[in-house]
Design a protein around this motif. Structure first.
Motif, PDB file in Angstrom:
ATOM      1  N   SER A 189      46.830  23.472  44.342  1.00 21.90           N
ATOM      2  CA  SER A 189      45.570  24.081  45.043  1.00 21.90           C
ATOM      3  C   SER A 189      45.171  25.303  44.515  1.00 21.90           C
ATOM      4  O   SER A 189      44.276  25.806  44.942  1.00 21.90           O
ATOM      5  CB  SER A 189      46.226  24.350  46.318  1.00 21.90           C
ATOM      6  OG  SER A 189      47.207  25.428  46.118  1.00 21.90           O
ATOM      7  N   GLY A 190      45.792  25.921  43.355  1.00 21.79           N
ATOM      8  CA  GLY A 190      45.449  27.386  43.158  1.00 21.79           C
ATOM      9  C   GLY A 190      44.784  27.257  41.657  1.00 21.79           C
ATOM     10  O   GLY A 190      45.399  26.264  40.691  1.00 21.79           O
ATOM     11  N   VAL A 191      44.148  28.034  41.242  1.00 22.04           N
ATOM     12  CA  VAL A 191      43.603  28.190  39.871  1.00 22.04           C
ATOM     13  C   VAL A 191      43.499  29.560  39.397  1.00 22.04           C
ATOM     14  O   VAL A 191      42.748  30.348  40.039  1.00 22.04           O
ATOM     15  CB  VAL A 191      42.521  27.375  39.439  1.00 22.04           C
ATOM     16  CG1 VAL A 191      41.214  27.627  40.365  1.00 22.04           C
ATOM     17  CG2 VAL A 191      41.983  27.491  38.044  1.00 22.04           C
ATOM     18  N   ALA A 192      44.171  30.168  38.441  1.00 21.44           N
ATOM     19  CA  ALA A 192      44.195  31.463  38.054  1.00 21.44           C
ATOM     20  C   ALA A 192      43.167  31.687  37.000  1.00 21.44           C
ATOM     21  O   ALA A 192      43.190  30.812  36.012  1.00 21.44           O
ATOM     22  CB  ALA A 192      45.404  31.870  37.595  1.00 21.44           C
ATOM     23  N   VAL A 193      42.079  32.428  37.068  1.00 23.69           N
ATOM     24  CA  VAL A 193      41.036  32.738  36.076  1.00 23.69           C
ATOM     25  C   VAL A 193      41.004  34.039  35.608  1.00 23.69           C
ATOM     26  O   VAL A 193      41.073  35.034  36.330  1.00 23.69           O
ATOM     27  CB  VAL A 193      39.752  32.368  36.807  1.00 23.69           C
ATOM     28  CG1 VAL A 193      38.493  32.173  35.725  1.00 23.69           C
ATOM     29  CG2 VAL A 193      39.847  30.792  37.136  1.00 23.69           C
ATOM     30  N   ALA A 194      40.531  34.128  34.477  1.00 20.35           N
ATOM     31  CA  ALA A 194      40.360  35.419  33.913  1.00 20.35           C
ATOM     32  C   ALA A 194      38.988  35.552  33.228  1.00 20.35           C
ATOM     33  O   ALA A 194      38.685  34.533  32.557  1.00 20.35           O
ATOM     34  CB  ALA A 194      41.384  36.073  32.815  1.00 20.35           C
ATOM     35  N   ALA A 195      38.127  36.488  33.553  1.00 24.17           N
ATOM     36  CA  ALA A 195      36.774  36.693  32.948  1.00 24.17           C
ATOM     37  C   ALA A 195      36.402  37.998  32.534  1.00 24.17           C
ATOM     38  O   ALA A 195      36.710  38.886  33.087  1.00 24.17           O
ATOM     39  CB  ALA A 195      35.867  35.801  34.007  1.00 24.17           C
ATOM     40  N   SER A 196      35.702  37.916  31.507  1.00 18.03           N
ATOM     41  CA  SER A 196      35.042  39.189  30.989  1.00 18.03           C
ATOM     42  C   SER A 196      33.860  39.526  32.020  1.00 18.03           C
ATOM     43  O   SER A 196      33.475  39.028  32.774  1.00 18.03           O
ATOM     44  CB  SER A 196      34.573  39.130  29.627  1.00 18.03           C
ATOM     45  OG  SER A 196      33.615  38.138  29.448  1.00 18.03           O
ATOM     46  N   LEU A 197      33.714  40.951  32.086  1.00 17.88           N
ATOM     47  CA  LEU A 197      32.886  41.561  33.164  1.00 17.88           C
ATOM     48  C   LEU A 197      31.423  41.084  33.467  1.00 17.88           C
ATOM     49  O   LEU A 197      31.145  40.745  34.468  1.00 17.88           O
ATOM     50  CB  LEU A 197      32.699  43.170  32.548  1.00 17.88           C
ATOM     51  CG  LEU A 197      32.059  44.126  33.854  1.00 17.88           C
ATOM     52  CD1 LEU A 197      32.961  44.129  35.061  1.00 17.88           C
ATOM     53  CD2 LEU A 197      31.508  45.303  33.357  1.00 17.88           C
ATOM     54  N   THR A 198      30.825  40.795  32.329  1.00 17.06           N
ATOM     55  CA  THR A 198      29.491  40.400  32.666  1.00 17.06           C
ATOM     56  C   THR A 198      29.535  38.803  33.370  1.00 17.06           C
ATOM     57  O   THR A 198      28.789  38.557  34.481  1.00 17.06           O
ATOM     58  CB  THR A 198      28.508  39.958  31.418  1.00 17.06           C
ATOM     59  OG1 THR A 198      28.601  41.060  30.733  1.00 17.06           O
ATOM     60  CG2 THR A 198      27.276  39.370  31.482  1.00 17.06           C
ATOM     61  N   ILE A 199      30.314  37.945  32.871  1.00 16.76           N
ATOM     62  CA  ILE A 199      30.670  36.773  33.632  1.00 16.76           C
ATOM     63  C   ILE A 199      31.133  36.810  35.107  1.00 16.76           C
ATOM     64  O   ILE A 199      30.745  36.344  35.965  1.00 16.76           O
ATOM     65  CB  ILE A 199      31.517  35.683  32.689  1.00 16.76           C
ATOM     66  CG1 ILE A 199      30.846  35.537  31.455  1.00 16.76           C
ATOM     67  CG2 ILE A 199      31.667  34.511  33.514  1.00 16.76           C
ATOM     68  CD1 ILE A 199      31.675  34.573  30.444  1.00 16.76           C
ATOM     69  N   ALA A 200      32.242  37.684  34.946  1.00 13.88           N
ATOM     70  CA  ALA A 200      32.809  37.994  36.332  1.00 13.88           C
ATOM     71  C   ALA A 200      31.876  38.574  37.559  1.00 13.88           C
ATOM     72  O   ALA A 200      31.662  38.064  38.622  1.00 13.88           O
ATOM     73  CB  ALA A 200      34.033  38.896  36.052  1.00 13.88           C
ATOM     74  N   GLU A 201      31.035  39.212  36.982  1.00 11.06           N
ATOM     75  CA  GLU A 201      30.005  39.977  37.996  1.00 11.06           C
ATOM     76  C   GLU A 201      28.800  39.061  38.212  1.00 11.06           C
ATOM     77  O   GLU A 201      28.270  39.185  39.426  1.00 11.06           O
ATOM     78  CB  GLU A 201      29.584  41.383  37.535  1.00 11.06           C
ATOM     79  CG  GLU A 201      30.748  42.450  37.676  1.00 11.06           C
ATOM     80  CD  GLU A 201      30.238  43.906  37.173  1.00 11.06           C
ATOM     81  OE1 GLU A 201      29.114  43.810  36.440  1.00 11.06           O
ATOM     82  OE2 GLU A 201      30.879  45.054  37.368  1.00 11.06           O
ATOM     83  N   LEU A 202      28.117  38.324  37.007  1.00  8.94           N
ATOM     84  CA  LEU A 202      26.941  37.997  37.335  1.00  8.94           C
ATOM     85  C   LEU A 202      26.980  36.585  37.415  1.00  8.94           C
ATOM     86  O   LEU A 202      25.888  35.949  37.982  1.00  8.94           O
ATOM     87  CB  LEU A 202      26.015  38.289  36.159  1.00  8.94           C
ATOM     88  CG  LEU A 202      25.726  39.871  35.943  1.00  8.94           C
ATOM     89  CD1 LEU A 202      25.210  40.110  34.693  1.00  8.94           C
ATOM     90  CD2 LEU A 202      25.249  40.650  37.403  1.00  8.94           C
TER      91      LEU A 202
ATOM     92  N   ARG B 248      36.030  21.474  46.080  1.00 12.86           N
ATOM     93  CA  ARG B 248      37.571  21.399  46.400  1.00 12.86           C
ATOM     94  C   ARG B 248      37.877  22.521  47.591  1.00 12.86           C
ATOM     95  O   ARG B 248      38.583  23.559  47.262  1.00 12.86           O
ATOM     96  CB  ARG B 248      38.517  21.338  45.157  1.00 12.86           C
ATOM     97  CG  ARG B 248      38.240  20.393  44.030  1.00 12.86           C
ATOM     98  CD  ARG B 248      39.076  20.647  42.709  1.00 12.86           C
ATOM     99  NE  ARG B 248      39.161  19.685  42.026  1.00 12.86           N
ATOM    100  CZ  ARG B 248      39.872  18.770  41.932  1.00 12.86           C
ATOM    101  NH1 ARG B 248      40.882  18.591  42.843  1.00 12.86           N
ATOM    102  NH2 ARG B 248      39.911  17.723  41.269  1.00 12.86           N
ATOM    103  N   PRO B 249      38.014  21.992  48.610  1.00 11.83           N
ATOM    104  CA  PRO B 249      38.233  23.220  49.673  1.00 11.83           C
ATOM    105  C   PRO B 249      39.647  23.713  49.862  1.00 11.83           C
ATOM    106  O   PRO B 249      39.627  25.053  50.262  1.00 11.83           O
ATOM    107  CB  PRO B 249      37.606  22.529  51.211  1.00 11.83           C
ATOM    108  CG  PRO B 249      36.579  21.343  50.637  1.00 11.83           C
ATOM    109  CD  PRO B 249      37.308  20.883  49.406  1.00 11.83           C
ATOM    110  N   GLN B 250      40.507  23.262  49.261  1.00 11.99           N
ATOM    111  CA  GLN B 250      41.765  23.400  49.435  1.00 11.99           C
ATOM    112  C   GLN B 250      42.212  24.193  48.016  1.00 11.99           C
ATOM    113  O   GLN B 250      43.218  24.960  48.160  1.00 11.99           O
ATOM    114  CB  GLN B 250      42.819  22.155  49.188  1.00 11.99           C
ATOM    115  CG  GLN B 250      42.893  21.496  47.870  1.00 11.99           C
ATOM    116  CD  GLN B 250      41.736  20.622  47.387  1.00 11.99           C
ATOM    117  OE1 GLN B 250      40.701  20.577  48.107  1.00 11.99           O
ATOM    118  NE2 GLN B 250      41.868  19.763  46.327  1.00 11.99           N
TER     119      GLN B 250
END
Length: 298
Positions: free
Chosen positions: A95-108, A121-123
């Motif tokens: 049910s969980g997924v941990a994601v790391a993203a660089s700033l441009t991708i994360a913000e925009l 996947r609402p769960q």
């Protein structure tokens, strides 16, 4: 050879102790009484002990039987704890997924992808870490996150990858800057002579610009925030290099001007993950969503 402990028979014996009869214990475990009786007798023969005194009025634990039931309750409690913990852990991973993203991708970009993932996947409860591209790779490699997204061409070769889209950088200046009136593209040599406000080393934006410039730029201000870079550029500190997506509103409002530049500053948006770990269903879906969204927009 020492015989194995039959956990199901231990459960059956505990049921006899609790209900006072083999028949009641058998019904609790979806067994017939003859099958339960045979199982208990086999247990006694295997361990060469007697655990039950059987009579027409029911079954009573022997002294050995009382000892076995006491041990069994402790063992079964521990086994049930392990089983429930494993199920909970598996559910958490699903049910969980941990994601790391660089700033441009994360913000925009990533917020739209995560919204679509939640719709499918609402769960799923994503956990997002916003860091620079180098740190994204380190977190993926160290198992701190399931999946990473970076906007750099310098993806480490030990990580699995998939390009999910593309982005382009822009050089932007305040309207009063001399470059703001430029109509022909600035040459590489002219750009090399500039003094910039840039992201910190290790960011995808910084590495893409350095690669296009073919040298380390002269930096008058470093910032880990796109908003800070744009504010500094608008205040006249120096030209900023940022994603075209990030600066669209400021350009439209006239606070900043995009300077034409004779550099190829297009860069891939890349999903990365550890080769030794299979992506979870949720993480695989997120990669697919990112790819579909980029195709639809481009």
């Amino acid at each position: 050879m020492t015989p194995d402990v039959d956990v199901q028979t231990l459960r059956l014996l505990v049921g006899v102790a609790e209900h006072g009869s083999i028949g009641a214990a058998a019904r609790e475990h979806d067994m017939t009484q003859p099958a339960a009786s045979a199982r208990l007798r086999e247990f006694e023969a295997r361990w060469r002990i007697s655990v039950l005194d059987r009579s027409p009025g029911g079954s009573r634990l022997t002294e050995d039987g009382e000892a076995v039931v006491s041990w069994a309750r402790t063992l079964l409690h521990e086994l049930d704890t392990v089983r429930s913990s494993l199920l909970a852990l598996g559910e958490e991973r699903r049910s969980g997924v941990a994601v790391a993203a660089s700033l441009t991708i994360a913000e925009l970009i990533l917020p739209r992808w995560l919204a679509e993932l939640r719709a499918r996947r609402p769960q799923v409860s994503p956990r997002l870490h916003v860091v620079n591209s180098d740190t994204v790779a380190a977190m993926v490699r160290g198992g701190e996150v399931d999946l990473g997204f970076v906007e750099t061409t310098d993806v480490p070769g030990d990580l699995a990858r998939q390009v999910v889209g593309h982005d382009s950088l822009a050089v932007v200046v305040a309207p009063a800057h001399p470059w703001a009136r430029r109509r022909t593209p600035l040459t590489r040599e002219e750009l090399q002579a500039g003094a910039y406000v840039l992201r910190e080393p290790g960011s995808g934006t910084r590495s893409t610009f350095e690669r296009a410039l073919r040298q380390e730029p002269h930096v008058v201000l470093e910032a880990s925030s796109t908003s800070a870079l744009l504010g500094a550029a608008a205040a006249g500190v120096g030209p900023a290099v940022v994603s075209r997506r990030a600066v669209a509103a400021e350009v439209e409002q006239g606070r900043l001007v995009v300077v034409p530049a004779a550099l190829d500053m297009r860069r891939p948006l890349t999903a990365i993950w550890a080769r030794r770990r299979r992506l979870s269903d949720a993480a695989s879906d997120l990669v697919l969503i990112a790819t579909e969204a980029s195709r639809a927009s481009g």
